[in-house]
Design a protein around this motif. Structure first.
Motif, mmCIF file in Angstrom:
data_model
loop_
_atom_site.group_PDB
_atom_site.id
_atom_site.type_symbol
_atom_site.label_atom_id
_atom_site.label_comp_id
_atom_site.label_asym_id
_atom_site.label_seq_id
_atom_site.Cartn_x
_atom_site.Cartn_y
_atom_site.Cartn_z
ATOM 1 N N THR A 27 57.581 64.668 32.142
ATOM 2 C CA THR A 27 56.711 65.841 32.307
ATOM 3 C C THR A 27 55.361 65.614 31.633
ATOM 4 O O THR A 27 54.325 66.052 32.136
ATOM 5 C CB THR A 27 57.363 67.118 31.740
ATOM 6 O OG1 THR A 27 57.697 66.905 30.375
ATOM 7 C CG2 THR A 27 58.597 67.506 32.531
ATOM 8 N N TYR A 28 55.349 64.909 30.512
ATOM 9 C CA TYR A 28 54.091 64.602 29.840
ATOM 10 C C TYR A 28 53.210 63.725 30.726
ATOM 11 O O TYR A 28 52.019 63.986 30.877
ATOM 12 C CB TYR A 28 54.367 63.907 28.504
ATOM 13 C CG TYR A 28 53.116 63.463 27.793
ATOM 14 C CD1 TYR A 28 52.340 64.380 27.100
ATOM 15 C CD2 TYR A 28 52.716 62.129 27.816
ATOM 16 C CE1 TYR A 28 51.185 63.978 26.460
ATOM 17 C CE2 TYR A 28 51.565 61.725 27.181
ATOM 18 C CZ TYR A 28 50.806 62.653 26.501
ATOM 19 O OH TYR A 28 49.655 62.250 25.872
ATOM 20 N N GLU A 29 53.780 62.692 31.305
ATOM 21 C CA GLU A 29 53.010 61.800 32.184
ATOM 22 C C GLU A 29 52.470 62.551 33.399
ATOM 23 O O GLU A 29 51.343 62.320 33.827
ATOM 24 C CB GLU A 29 53.871 60.609 32.632
ATOM 25 C CG GLU A 29 54.117 59.592 31.549
ATOM 26 C CD GLU A 29 52.847 58.940 31.056
ATOM 27 O OE1 GLU A 29 51.944 58.655 31.865
ATOM 28 O OE2 GLU A 29 52.750 58.732 29.831
ATOM 29 N N ALA A 31 51.679 65.726 33.525
ATOM 30 C CA ALA A 31 50.590 66.583 33.055
ATOM 31 C C ALA A 31 49.322 65.770 32.820
ATOM 32 O O ALA A 31 48.216 66.198 33.168
ATOM 33 C CB ALA A 31 51.001 67.310 31.783
ATOM 34 N N VAL A 32 49.455 64.591 32.253
ATOM 35 C CA VAL A 32 48.299 63.722 32.018
ATOM 36 C C VAL A 32 47.687 63.288 33.345
ATOM 37 O O VAL A 32 46.458 63.301 33.519
ATOM 38 C CB VAL A 32 48.699 62.503 31.154
ATOM 39 C CG1 VAL A 32 47.609 61.457 31.141
ATOM 40 C CG2 VAL A 32 49.040 62.948 29.742
ATOM 41 N N ASP A 33 48.506 62.896 34.293
ATOM 42 C CA ASP A 33 48.003 62.495 35.614
ATOM 43 C C ASP A 33 47.276 63.646 36.299
ATOM 44 O O ASP A 33 46.219 63.457 36.894
ATOM 45 C CB ASP A 33 49.144 61.997 36.505
ATOM 46 C CG ASP A 33 49.681 60.647 36.057
ATOM 47 O OD1 ASP A 33 48.971 59.942 35.308
ATOM 48 O OD2 ASP A 33 50.818 60.303 36.457
ATOM 49 N N ARG A 34 47.841 64.842 36.216
ATOM 50 C CA ARG A 34 47.223 66.019 36.826
ATOM 51 C C ARG A 34 45.867 66.303 36.178
ATOM 52 O O ARG A 34 44.886 66.613 36.853
ATOM 53 C CB ARG A 34 48.147 67.220 36.685
ATOM 54 C CG ARG A 34 47.866 68.304 37.686
ATOM 55 C CD ARG A 34 48.879 69.425 37.618
ATOM 56 N NE ARG A 34 50.248 68.929 37.796
ATOM 57 C CZ ARG A 34 51.311 69.449 37.216
ATOM 58 N NH1 ARG A 34 51.189 70.481 36.418
ATOM 59 N NH2 ARG A 34 52.504 68.949 37.440
ATOM 60 N N ALA A 35 45.778 66.175 34.856
ATOM 61 C CA ALA A 35 44.518 66.408 34.152
ATOM 62 C C ALA A 35 43.482 65.358 34.542
ATOM 63 O O ALA A 35 42.304 65.688 34.745
ATOM 64 C CB ALA A 35 44.749 66.391 32.644
ATOM 65 N N ARG A 36 43.900 64.118 34.680
ATOM 66 C CA ARG A 36 42.976 63.056 35.108
ATOM 67 C C ARG A 36 42.457 63.321 36.515
ATOM 68 O O ARG A 36 41.269 63.130 36.799
ATOM 69 C CB ARG A 36 43.678 61.704 35.072
ATOM 70 C CG ARG A 36 43.803 61.138 33.710
ATOM 71 C CD ARG A 36 44.365 59.720 33.745
ATOM 72 N NE ARG A 36 44.679 59.286 32.401
ATOM 73 C CZ ARG A 36 45.730 58.572 32.069
ATOM 74 N NH1 ARG A 36 46.589 58.200 33.004
ATOM 75 N NH2 ARG A 36 45.934 58.221 30.823
ATOM 76 N N GLU A 37 43.341 63.741 37.417
ATOM 77 C CA GLU A 37 42.920 64.050 38.787
ATOM 78 C C GLU A 37 41.902 65.180 38.802
ATOM 79 O O GLU A 37 40.907 65.109 39.523
ATOM 80 C CB GLU A 37 44.128 64.427 39.636
ATOM 81 C CG GLU A 37 45.017 63.271 39.997
ATOM 82 C CD GLU A 37 46.269 63.701 40.750
ATOM 83 O OE1 GLU A 37 46.325 64.867 41.201
ATOM 84 O OE2 GLU A 37 47.180 62.883 40.880
ATOM 85 N N GLU A 38 42.130 66.216 37.994
ATOM 86 C CA GLU A 38 41.190 67.332 37.936
ATOM 87 C C GLU A 38 39.849 66.881 37.382
ATOM 88 O O GLU A 38 38.801 67.290 37.875
ATOM 89 C CB GLU A 38 41.761 68.464 37.083
ATOM 90 C CG GLU A 38 42.894 69.202 37.751
ATOM 91 C CD GLU A 38 43.509 70.260 36.846
ATOM 92 O OE1 GLU A 38 42.949 70.537 35.753
ATOM 93 O OE2 GLU A 38 44.547 70.822 37.232
ATOM 94 N N MET A 39 39.862 66.032 36.361
ATOM 95 C CA MET A 39 38.605 65.533 35.793
ATOM 96 C C MET A 39 37.863 64.687 36.809
ATOM 97 O O MET A 39 36.645 64.798 36.954
ATOM 98 C CB MET A 39 38.876 64.732 34.514
ATOM 99 C CG MET A 39 39.219 65.596 33.336
ATOM 100 S SD MET A 39 39.625 64.698 31.813
ATOM 101 C CE MET A 39 38.491 63.353 31.786
#
Length: 126
Positions: A27-29, A31-39
């Protein structure tokens, strides 16, 4: 018999811990991937907006040469033209400015050039 029970309990506890750790990591990975995509998406949208707003001129003028003076925690802070990126944190207290200027700063005072910005900062810095 007691020893077998202890080993079984230890094995079950270890397996449960490993499963929980793996689930947390997964779940952490995500969330990090989702945040990178948004950025990345935000950055690409900003690049598109910048490309669309580009104007060719013969002089040295550029759209990024403007600043905004805004109040943050009672102090004047200089922001770039996007009103989000802080350019400079000053030691000028808003309460020390004239009333009319206080209202302008609270609403985001527009400064057209770097020269005018430094002139303002010189006049009101102590």
């Amino acid at each position: 018999m007691k020893k077998k029970l202890s080993i079984g309990f230890f094995t079950a506890s270890l397996a449960a811990f490993i499963i929980l750790a793996a689930a947390y990591h997964f779940t952490y990975e995500r969330a990090v991937d989702r945040a990178r995509e948004e950025m990345n998406q935000t950055a690409s949208e900003e690049n598109l907006e910048q490309n669309e707003e580009t104007v060719t001129t013969e002089g040295d003028a550029s759209k990024e040469d403007c600043y905004y003076l805004m109040e943050v925690n009672g102090y004047v802070v200089v922001f770039l033209s996007d009103k989000k990126t802080a350019y400079d944190y000053t030691s000028i207290e808003v309460s020390t400015l004239p009333t009319e200027l206080q209202n302008e700063v609270k609403n985001g005072k527009y400064i057209e050039s770097t020269q005018l910005l430094y002139s303002f900062l010189e006049n009101y810095s102590s």
